[in-house]
Design a protein around this motif. Structure first.
Motif, PDB file in Angstrom:
ATOM      1  N   ILE A 109      73.062  46.373  36.262  1.00 50.19           N
ATOM      2  CA  ILE A 109      73.645  45.146  36.811  1.00 50.19           C
ATOM      3  C   ILE A 109      75.394  44.952  36.568  1.00 50.19           C
ATOM      4  O   ILE A 109      76.045  44.509  37.607  1.00 50.19           O
ATOM      5  N   ILE A 110      75.878  45.287  35.434  1.00 50.86           N
ATOM      6  CA  ILE A 110      77.107  45.368  35.214  1.00 50.86           C
ATOM      7  C   ILE A 110      78.020  46.328  36.249  1.00 50.86           C
ATOM      8  O   ILE A 110      79.003  46.077  36.922  1.00 50.86           O
ATOM      9  N   ALA A 111      77.471  47.520  36.380  1.00 50.72           N
ATOM     10  CA  ALA A 111      77.926  48.665  37.315  1.00 50.72           C
ATOM     11  C   ALA A 111      77.954  47.978  38.859  1.00 50.72           C
ATOM     12  O   ALA A 111      78.779  48.230  39.326  1.00 50.72           O
ATOM     13  N   HIS A 112      77.145  47.303  39.336  1.00 52.02           N
ATOM     14  CA  HIS A 112      77.276  46.653  40.389  1.00 52.02           C
ATOM     15  C   HIS A 112      78.384  45.789  40.688  1.00 52.02           C
ATOM     16  O   HIS A 112      79.248  45.805  41.889  1.00 52.02           O
ATOM     17  N   PHE A 113      78.955  44.982  39.634  1.00 58.01           N
ATOM     18  CA  PHE A 113      80.133  44.131  39.738  1.00 58.01           C
ATOM     19  C   PHE A 113      81.392  45.164  39.323  1.00 58.01           C
ATOM     20  O   PHE A 113      82.563  44.629  39.679  1.00 58.01           O
ATOM     21  N   VAL A 114      81.293  46.313  38.753  1.00 56.45           N
ATOM     22  CA  VAL A 114      82.494  47.084  38.219  1.00 56.45           C
ATOM     23  C   VAL A 114      82.801  48.385  38.812  1.00 56.45           C
ATOM     24  O   VAL A 114      83.765  48.409  39.255  1.00 56.45           O
ATOM     25  N   ALA A 166      90.885  48.390  24.771  1.00 46.41           N
ATOM     26  CA  ALA A 166      89.527  48.884  25.189  1.00 46.41           C
ATOM     27  C   ALA A 166      88.653  49.663  24.187  1.00 46.41           C
ATOM     28  O   ALA A 166      87.568  49.364  24.038  1.00 46.41           O
ATOM     29  N   GLY A 167      89.526  50.209  23.250  1.00 43.90           N
ATOM     30  CA  GLY A 167      88.882  50.759  22.252  1.00 43.90           C
ATOM     31  C   GLY A 167      88.481  49.721  21.142  1.00 43.90           C
ATOM     32  O   GLY A 167      87.302  49.675  20.577  1.00 43.90           O
ATOM     33  N   PHE A 168      89.211  48.698  20.858  1.00 45.67           N
ATOM     34  CA  PHE A 168      88.854  47.611  19.928  1.00 45.67           C
ATOM     35  C   PHE A 168      87.407  46.837  20.447  1.00 45.67           C
ATOM     36  O   PHE A 168      86.608  46.584  19.780  1.00 45.67           O
ATOM     37  N   ILE A 169      87.865  46.565  21.838  1.00 45.32           N
ATOM     38  CA  ILE A 169      86.522  45.916  22.656  1.00 45.32           C
ATOM     39  C   ILE A 169      85.024  46.766  22.487  1.00 45.32           C
ATOM     40  O   ILE A 169      84.294  46.056  21.948  1.00 45.32           O
ATOM     41  N   THR A 170      85.436  47.952  22.724  1.00 44.66           N
ATOM     42  CA  THR A 170      84.089  48.787  22.476  1.00 44.66           C
ATOM     43  C   THR A 170      83.612  48.693  21.078  1.00 44.66           C
ATOM     44  O   THR A 170      82.126  48.825  20.935  1.00 44.66           O
ATOM     45  N   THR A 207      79.054  48.852  25.898  1.00 44.60           N
ATOM     46  CA  THR A 207      79.814  50.159  25.451  1.00 44.60           C
ATOM     47  C   THR A 207      79.674  51.252  26.172  1.00 44.60           C
ATOM     48  O   THR A 207      80.701  51.918  26.345  1.00 44.60           O
ATOM     49  N   ALA A 208      78.627  51.694  26.991  1.00 35.37           N
ATOM     50  CA  ALA A 208      78.337  52.585  27.956  1.00 35.37           C
ATOM     51  C   ALA A 208      79.227  52.431  29.258  1.00 35.37           C
ATOM     52  O   ALA A 208      79.862  53.377  29.667  1.00 35.37           O
ATOM     53  N   MET A 209      79.399  51.143  29.561  1.00 35.13           N
ATOM     54  CA  MET A 209      80.421  50.819  30.681  1.00 35.13           C
ATOM     55  C   MET A 209      81.643  51.090  30.295  1.00 35.13           C
ATOM     56  O   MET A 209      82.543  51.522  31.127  1.00 35.13           O
ATOM     57  N   MET A 210      82.003  50.462  29.263  1.00 36.46           N
ATOM     58  CA  MET A 210      83.386  50.746  28.584  1.00 36.46           C
ATOM     59  C   MET A 210      83.824  52.130  28.677  1.00 36.46           C
ATOM     60  O   MET A 210      84.966  52.652  28.886  1.00 36.46           O
ATOM     61  N   ALA A 211      83.036  53.040  28.068  1.00 31.91           N
ATOM     62  CA  ALA A 211      83.383  54.636  27.964  1.00 31.91           C
ATOM     63  C   ALA A 211      83.367  55.239  29.350  1.00 31.91           C
ATOM     64  O   ALA A 211      84.102  56.151  29.682  1.00 31.91           O
ATOM     65  N   LYS A 212      82.632  54.309  30.647  1.00 27.92           N
ATOM     66  CA  LYS A 212      82.965  55.117  31.722  1.00 27.92           C
ATOM     67  C   LYS A 212      83.897  54.542  32.683  1.00 27.92           C
ATOM     68  O   LYS A 212      84.527  55.208  33.385  1.00 27.92           O
ATOM     69  N   ALA A 213      84.082  53.325  32.568  1.00 29.16           N
ATOM     70  CA  ALA A 213      85.050  52.670  33.799  1.00 29.16           C
ATOM     71  C   ALA A 213      86.196  51.934  32.902  1.00 29.16           C
ATOM     72  O   ALA A 213      87.316  51.424  33.836  1.00 29.16           O
ATOM     73  N   SER A 214      86.512  52.065  31.580  1.00 26.85           N
ATOM     74  CA  SER A 214      87.706  51.573  31.129  1.00 26.85           C
ATOM     75  C   SER A 214      88.779  52.619  30.773  1.00 26.85           C
ATOM     76  O   SER A 214      88.449  53.895  30.916  1.00 26.85           O
ATOM     77  N   PRO A 215      90.004  52.273  30.445  1.00 26.51           N
ATOM     78  CA  PRO A 215      90.859  53.217  30.072  1.00 26.51           C
ATOM     79  C   PRO A 215      90.483  54.156  29.221  1.00 26.51           C
ATOM     80  O   PRO A 215      90.876  55.271  28.777  1.00 26.51           O
TER      81      PRO A 215
END
Length: 299
Positions: free
Chosen positions: A113-118, A73-77, A169-177
């Protein structure tokens, strides 16, 4: 600080101040691009921020650990963080602060839009759908209007790419490990991964140095020390305390302030089309982030 379910007074004041800070930041990038190639500038900024954050983490006694469950997750972000600022710095080199801001700060639209699916509890409602239509119409208006000053289709596309990357990046910070990691370490991941990517990419964007002077060196130092090392840590902290949609909603202030600062400090042209696009995006973002009314049961 404990997590909040809504934006309180402190959050509103902090987010408003941060919106002004981001607007001024775009002016600094635009000016500094005159002395440094934009992608090289972005790479130097990330590389310098690695050093500053490393020193800060050691000073605070915060261990620099990359937990096994957060590494991917850190690398993708970090990759999306790098692409976000490659796009933004190029956009500000090709077009005005005002135009790039209207498009770049459409980020909450793509985040919704991303949050709708995640995010199970952050679906697109009828009101949000109306907001999406307004905001997307504003972005389309800004891109299709070619007559307002320093207009560049590639600059507009770059700004849009930056907005999309920012939402990821905002969604990764909120919804990823990565959400389990301290904001300082989240940012450390982002600058550590993005620095080599941007510096390598800079070889494809022309000479590294342009007509450099003291103001450009000052702009680079401002970006490294103030914007990335302090400002982004603060934003990630706000994102960890307040709801993502609430934090994102305040970003609609930044394009308004950016257009004003571009006109005031850089003498940029501000026409009806740009103001119209800005208003559509702002209305859309307000509708997207408007809290739903609680239903009362009759009894």
């Amino acid at each position: 600080m404990e997590r909040k379910s809504q934006i309180d007074t402190f959050g509103a004041v902090a987010l408003t101040g941060f919106a002004l800070f981001l607007a001024f930041n775009q002016v600094v990038i635009k000016v500094t691009n005159g002395g440094l190639q934009p992608v090289f500038f972005a790479g130097l900024r990330s590389a310098g921020a690695v050093v500053c954050l490393w020193a800060y983490l050691h000073w605070r006694g915060i261990p620099i650990r990359f937990e096994p469950g957060t590494r991917m997750a850190g690398f993708i972000t970090g990759v999306f963080f790098g692409f976000q600022f490659l796009c933004l710095f190029v956009a500000l080199d090709l077009t005005t602060v005002g135009r790039s801001a209207v498009i770049f700060y459409s980020m909450p639209v793509w985040l919704a839009i991303i949050a709708h699916f995640v995010m199970p509890n952050d679906k697109i409602t009828a009101l949000k759908a109306v907001g999406l239509v307004f905001a997307m119409a504003g972005v389309a208006w800004a891109i299709l209007n070619r007559g307002a000053g320093e207009a560049s289709i590639w600059g507009d596309i770059a700004a849009l790419g930056g907005a999309l990357s920012w939402s990821v990046t905002a969604m990764m910070a909120k919804a990823s490990p990565l959400a389990r990691v301290r904001p300082e370490m989240q940012l450390y991941w982002q600058v550590l991964v993005s620095a080599p990517i941007l510096l390598i990419a800079a070889f494809f964007f022309g000479p590294f140095i342009r007509d450099i002077g003291p103001i450009h060196i000052a702009g680079l130092l401002f970006q490294i020390v103030i914007v990335v090392s302090a400002g982004f840590v603060f934003w990630l902290w706000l994102l960890s305390v307040y709801p993502a949609s609430g934090v994102a909603s305040f970003s609609f202030l930044s394009p308004v302030l950016s257009v004003g600062l571009g006109w005031l400090l850089l003498d940029e042209q501000v026409g009806f089309d740009l103001i119209g696009a800005l208003m559509l995006v702002a209305i859309g973002i307000v509708l997207i982030n408007r809290p739903a009314k609680s239903r009362k049961t009759s009894g």
